[in-house]
Write a protein that holds these residues in place. Structure first.
Motif, mmCIF file in Angstrom:
data_model
loop_
_atom_site.group_PDB
_atom_site.id
_atom_site.type_symbol
_atom_site.label_atom_id
_atom_site.label_comp_id
_atom_site.label_asym_id
_atom_site.label_seq_id
_atom_site.Cartn_x
_atom_site.Cartn_y
_atom_site.Cartn_z
ATOM 1 N N GLN A 23 0.807 -1.221 0.000
ATOM 2 C CA GLN A 23 0.000 0.000 0.000
ATOM 3 C C GLN A 23 0.841 1.272 0.000
ATOM 4 N N PHE A 24 2.000 1.240 0.661
ATOM 5 C CA PHE A 24 2.687 2.492 0.947
ATOM 6 C C PHE A 24 4.072 2.653 0.328
ATOM 7 N N ARG A 25 4.577 1.654 -0.375
ATOM 8 C CA ARG A 25 5.858 1.841 -1.050
ATOM 9 C C ARG A 25 5.664 2.695 -2.303
ATOM 10 N N PRO A 26 6.670 3.499 -2.679
ATOM 11 C CA PRO A 26 6.537 4.365 -3.864
ATOM 12 C C PRO A 26 6.586 3.554 -5.151
ATOM 13 N N HIS A 27 6.160 4.192 -6.250
ATOM 14 C CA HIS A 27 6.135 3.540 -7.557
ATOM 15 C C HIS A 27 7.184 4.155 -8.476
ATOM 16 N N TYR A 28 7.857 3.298 -9.211
ATOM 17 C CA TYR A 28 8.920 3.752 -10.108
ATOM 18 C C TYR A 28 8.345 4.573 -11.263
ATOM 19 N N PRO A 29 9.109 5.533 -11.758
ATOM 20 C CA PRO A 29 8.601 6.405 -12.831
ATOM 21 C C PRO A 29 8.534 5.686 -14.176
#
Length: 259
Positions: A27-33
């Motif tokens: 839920q809370f980890r960032p997403h790669y561009p």
């Protein structure tokens, strides 16, 4: 294991540090561009099959599924895999990065995101050479310490990372701090640009992300205290709806097999 890779030394096989907080991680980890993936895809001649190694909750596999005909996504954590999105062209499998598997499975892209530093390098690289197609690419990517444009939160994050948690990080974390520059990489390496993950989060959202850090759990187990207490107090003192600008530096090493 091939003698070719013994010179890189061995460390213990991949640790399962993320099963405990699998739901939080998803839920809370960032997403790669998207720019990162466009760069990687541009290096490939074929886009039929990909292997996401250490997939965790399948974040990368889901991105790959939009671009490749088939995706194999492997991890050692049942709980992480249970959080992954199910798509028809993704095969999820509980499997260590170093495990021997069918020689019939070969890939145009083998990618590891925020995971290769946990692998036993000689064994994993032997698998890469066995399963990478002749013109296939290995990409190892990750992201470093989160930064904030708000100096109060930025200072608190750094105090947490370096001072409170300094001796609670696993030794492998140093590879992240080094932006993977110090991992062995026996491939014909290509030059890769730098990327960044930009996020706008509330203070409470920041706390939720920090809760996913493995060192936070280590600290709680060792000292029976919450290392996030001061940051939680800061978060409770600000408007819960205000968004702050955060950024993660993204790094990648990529290369082709040396045949």
């Amino acid at each position: 294991m091939s003698d070719t890779f013994r010179k890189f030394g061995q460390h213990q096989a991949m640790k399962d540090l993320f099963s405990t907080n699998a739901a939080l991680y998803a839920q809370f980890r960032p997403h790669y561009p998207d720019e990162l993936f466009r760069f990687i895809y541009a290096q490939l001649e074929n886009h039929e099959s990909a292997w996401d190694v250490g997939t965790g909750n399948g974040q990368i596999a889901a991105k790959l599924a939009r671009h490749f005909t088939t995706v194999l996504a492997t991890d050692i954590s049942d709980k992480q895999l249970a959080e992954a999105s199910r798509l028809p062209n993704i095969q999820y499998r509980k499997q260590a990065a170093e495990a021997v598997f069918s020689e019939q499975e070969n890939f145009d892209l083998i990618i590891s995101a925020q995971a290769i530093h946990w692998f036993d390098f000689p064994s994993f690289y032997a698998r890469v050479y066995e399963h990478l197609k002749p013109k296939g690419l290995l990409a190892a990517t990750g992201y470093g310490l989160i930064g904030c444009k708000d100096e109060q939160f930025n200072g608190a994050i750094r105090h947490l990372y370096y001072d409170l948690l300094g001796n609670c990080w696993d030794p492998e974390r140093k590879y992240i701090d080094d932006a993977y520059k110090t991992i062995p990489f026996p491939f014909r390496e290509i030059s890769c640009p730098h990327f960044a993950i930009a996020e706008q989060w509330t203070a409470n959202r920041l706390c939720a992300y920090l809760e996913t850090w493995s060192a936070v759990n280590h600290y709680k187990e060792r000292y029976e205290k919450d290392p996030l207490a001061s940051i939680r107090q800061m978060a409770s003192a600000v408007d819960p709806e205000v968004l702050y600008d955060f950024e993660f530096p993204v790094f990648v090493r990529a290369g082709f097999a040396i045949r």
